[in-house]
Write an enzyme that holds these catalytic residues in place. Structure first.
Site, PDB file in Angstrom:
ATOM      1  N   GLY A  11       5.577  -6.920  -2.494  1.00 48.59           N
ATOM      2  CA  GLY A  11       5.040  -5.895  -3.375  1.00 48.59           C
ATOM      3  C   GLY A  11       3.535  -5.827  -3.270  1.00 48.59           C
ATOM      4  O   GLY A  11       2.885  -6.825  -2.964  1.00 48.59           O
ATOM      5  N   CYS A  12       2.982  -4.642  -3.467  1.00 49.11           N
ATOM      6  CA  CYS A  12       1.525  -4.493  -3.488  1.00 49.11           C
ATOM      7  C   CYS A  12       1.148  -3.555  -4.622  1.00 49.11           C
ATOM      8  O   CYS A  12       2.008  -2.896  -5.215  1.00 49.11           O
ATOM      9  CB  CYS A  12       0.982  -3.982  -2.153  1.00 49.11           C
ATOM     10  SG  CYS A  12       1.425  -2.274  -1.773  1.00 49.11           S
ATOM     11  N   ALA A  13      -0.141  -3.479  -4.911  1.00 52.75           N
ATOM     12  CA  ALA A  13      -0.599  -2.730  -6.086  1.00 52.75           C
ATOM     13  C   ALA A  13      -0.276  -1.248  -5.974  1.00 52.75           C
ATOM     14  O   ALA A  13       0.105  -0.617  -6.945  1.00 52.75           O
ATOM     15  CB  ALA A  13      -2.099  -2.936  -6.283  1.00 52.75           C
TER      16      ALA A  13
END
Length: 647
Positions: A11-13
């Site tokens: 996951g990333c921002a």
């Protein structure tokens, strides 16, 4: 034993590209060593491929490559490695090897945040210690939930300006009710930035109880004018207030008091304590926030060159890491306060690096392997939509020289953007949001100039490296996902894994046509438009054709190896669909390698698709970086073969 030997979460921002590139990298790394793996992705559309309890129970180890909270407590009792998402892209082989063979990897215990990595393993320090990782992951969790609100609100406010800069002011002669409505909705949406950022920082630290207290604290921060700095401080304040309350109320047995704690004690005491502290620190926080914003605005006017230099270096330093995110978060915060100038420079600095890789492989193709050239060409498409991740493999190949080269181009793009006072009202989207930019063509020109400078530098560096280490297709390649150089190996058949927004999901046998007789590029586009109407995918062939032609005017969709990916977005298109057409004879088309086109992969996009087409395009672009896929596509003789290959 469970179905999967390993499980992972990424996951990333922003949840647009890093998430899925880390997923694919880990899947490929596991495949190399013959290990089954399932990867849960935390993207902007939510959680895809969620892990079941049975899959967690049956796995021998867990890899978390994420900048956002993925609820690690469910992995208690399992060997676990936790790293930033970028490391999942750059070092997937190492991560898989460690989780399988490194006996020092500890078993995860509830409330721990991540594995402590020993210096003897030559860790670069990116993972940090447990406390730092908690701080970083919780901040990114807040950003990922805040970002869509800023995008939605910012675009609506920007559109309202089409009727005049004062069109939302009832006292102005430019007043327009619809513009006023758009501005009000957009402003209200953007005002949610502070409480949402605060709430989800707290949620990452102390789960649902933290979320409740975080929202209340965030509203206090908003009402007292502390801005995004207040949101960040309030988020950590709310989260750790709940942690302290959990500690002090631990003597109350959970069996009898669990409901009372969750429904009454934690929210009431948490809001009281956190809210009072935020209230008393709001005045100095407001002054600090106002001072910082004033300083940055002042730099835009008095020192645009210095500001552009700083932003360019930050944006190109770690491609999605903490330094890059600091610049991006500051731009987003200023955007929410009505400052559209700062984000323009940040966006320019982020778009330039992937475009630079495309120019580099064009300028010096002999210095790059076939896979690297393919990756560079695809980066023209990814970069134009503000997807920076395509530059990572090139940066990782020779970081001491290539990263400064990227910094130079990003700084040039940002400096020119600030000097000419360009405004960009949305924090993402790349060239898709050009209609909302005040000087769109000038902005594109500055970005291209920066990318050209970086491209020249990258090409020169690659040329020198190529003289020392011969580059050829049969010698070895750079993995377009991880950036690692690998020895050439005999081609092996790939097993396709299911990914979110798989292009095959919007393809049917009826949408494939072979041996089509056409004479030119425009004939192909006309055929595609008529084909779409014939199959019931659209209602007006002329309007679809006009959108195809308009897209080609903006930039050719011809790629390389005989493939083009034209796409049209129009209100007459019912839903996202893919068309695949193979021609009886190649036609001339502007392409990266100068060769004619004989295979067309086209996308039909409805007017409102919530950005889904970007993911379909991105995943298709990744497919085109695999030589075996391109070769099998050209060799396919029947509709079924084409369908099965993409599906």
């Amino acid at each position: 034993m469970g179905k999967y030997q390993l499980i992972a979460a990424t996951g990333c921002a922003t949840g647009i590209a890093h998430t899925y590139m880390a997923q694919e990298a880990l899947e490929q790394a596991a495949k190399k060593v013959g290990v089954s793996i399932k990867v849960e992705t935390h993207g902007q559309t939510g959680v895809d491929d969620p892990l079941t309890q049975a899959e967690i129970d049956g796995a021998s180890g867990v890899i978390i490559a994420s900048d956002v909270d993925v609820d690690a407590d469910r992995f208690a009792g399992k060997k676990l490695i936790r790293v930033p998402v970028v490391q999942g892209i750059r070092e997937p082989d190492r991560l898989v090897d460690r989780i399988l063979n490194d006996k020092s990897v500890p078993v995860y215990k509830s409330k721990e945040v991540k594995e402590k990595v020993s210096s003897s393993q030559n860790n670069s320090g990116k993972n940090g210690d447990t406390w730092w990782n908690t701080i970083y992951v919780s901040l990114m969790n807040g950003v990922s939930h805040m970002l869509p609100l800023v995008v939605a609100g910012g675009v609506l406010v920007a559109v309202s300006f089409f009727w005049g800069i004062n069109s939302a002011d009832p006292k102005s002669s430019e007043y327009n009710y619809f513009a006023y409505l758009l501005n009000t909705i957009g402003s209200t949406t953007m005002n949610l930035m502070v409480p949402v950022l605060c709430a989800y920082i707290a949620e990452a630290i102390s789960k649902r109880s933290g979320l409740v207290v975080g929202f209340a604290t965030g509203m206090i921060a908003f009402n007292t004018g502390t801005g995004f700095l207040g949101a960040i401080v309030g988020g950590y304040l709310a989260g750790y207030t709940i942690i302290l309350l959990q500690h002090f109320l631990k003597p109350l047995p959970d069996k009898q008091f669990r409901g009372l704690k969750a429904i009454f004690l934690y929210p009431v005491l948490g809001v009281l304590i956190s809210g009072m502290i935020m209230w008393f620190i709001s005045l100095p926080m407001k002054d600090l926030n106002t001072g910082m914003m004033t300083f940055l605005k002042g730099m835009e006017n008095t020192s645009p060159v210095l500001l552009g230099l700083i932003i360019g270096v930050m944006a190109a330093s770690d491609f999605g890491g903490p330094i890059n995110k600091a610049a991006y978060l500051t731009g987003t915060a200023l955007l929410a306060q009505g400052n559209f100038y700062f984000m323009a420079g940040v966006s320019a600095a982020c778009i330039a690096p992937p475009l630079a890789t495309g120019f580099a492989v064009l300028f010096n193709p002999k210095a790059y392997s076939s896979n690297e050239r393919s990756a560079g060409y695809v980066n023209f498409l990814l970069g134009s939509t503000h997807i920076t991740e395509g530059a990572i493999p090139f940066a990782a190949k020779n970081p001491l020289l290539n990263i400064p080269s990227f910094m130079v181009g990003s700084a040039i793009a940002a400096i020119l953007t600030y000097v000419t006072r360009i405004q960009v009202p949305a924090p993402h989207g790349g060239f898709i949001i050009l209609p909302l930019v005040n000087h769109p063509f000038l902005w594109v020109l500055w970005i291209v100039i920066g990318a050209l400078v970086s491209g020249v530098l990258l090409a020169m560096i690659a040329g020198r490296q190529a003289k020392k280490h011969a580059v050829a297709d049969n010698v070895g390649t750079i993995d377009v996902l991880t950036g690692e150089t690998t020895e050439a190996q005999p081609a092996q058949p790939e097993t396709k894994t299911e990914v979110a927004f798989d292009p095959g999901d919007i393809l049917t046998l009826n949408n494939i046509q072979l041996n089509v007789e056409v004479q030119s590029r425009d004939d192909v586009l006309k055929y595609l438009a008529q084909f779409a109407v014939q199959n019931g995918l659209a209602t007006d062939a002329d309007k679809v054709l006009n959108k195809y032609l308009k897209r080609e005017e903006e930039g050719s969709t011809g790629m390389q190896d005989g493939i083009a990916i034209p796409h049209a977005q129009d209100a007459t298109i019912h839903s996202s669909a893919m068309l695949v057409v193979k021609l009886a004879h190649p036609v001339e088309w502007q392409t990266f390698d100068g060769k004619p086109i004989d295979t067309i992969i086209s996308f039909l996009i409805p007017e409102n698709d919530s950005g889904a087409h970007l993911k379909y395009l991105s995943n298709t672009a990744k497919l085109l970086t695999h030589e075996d896929f391109v070769q099998e596509l050209h060799q396919a003789k029947t509709k079924e073969e084409v369908f099965n290959l993409i599906k």
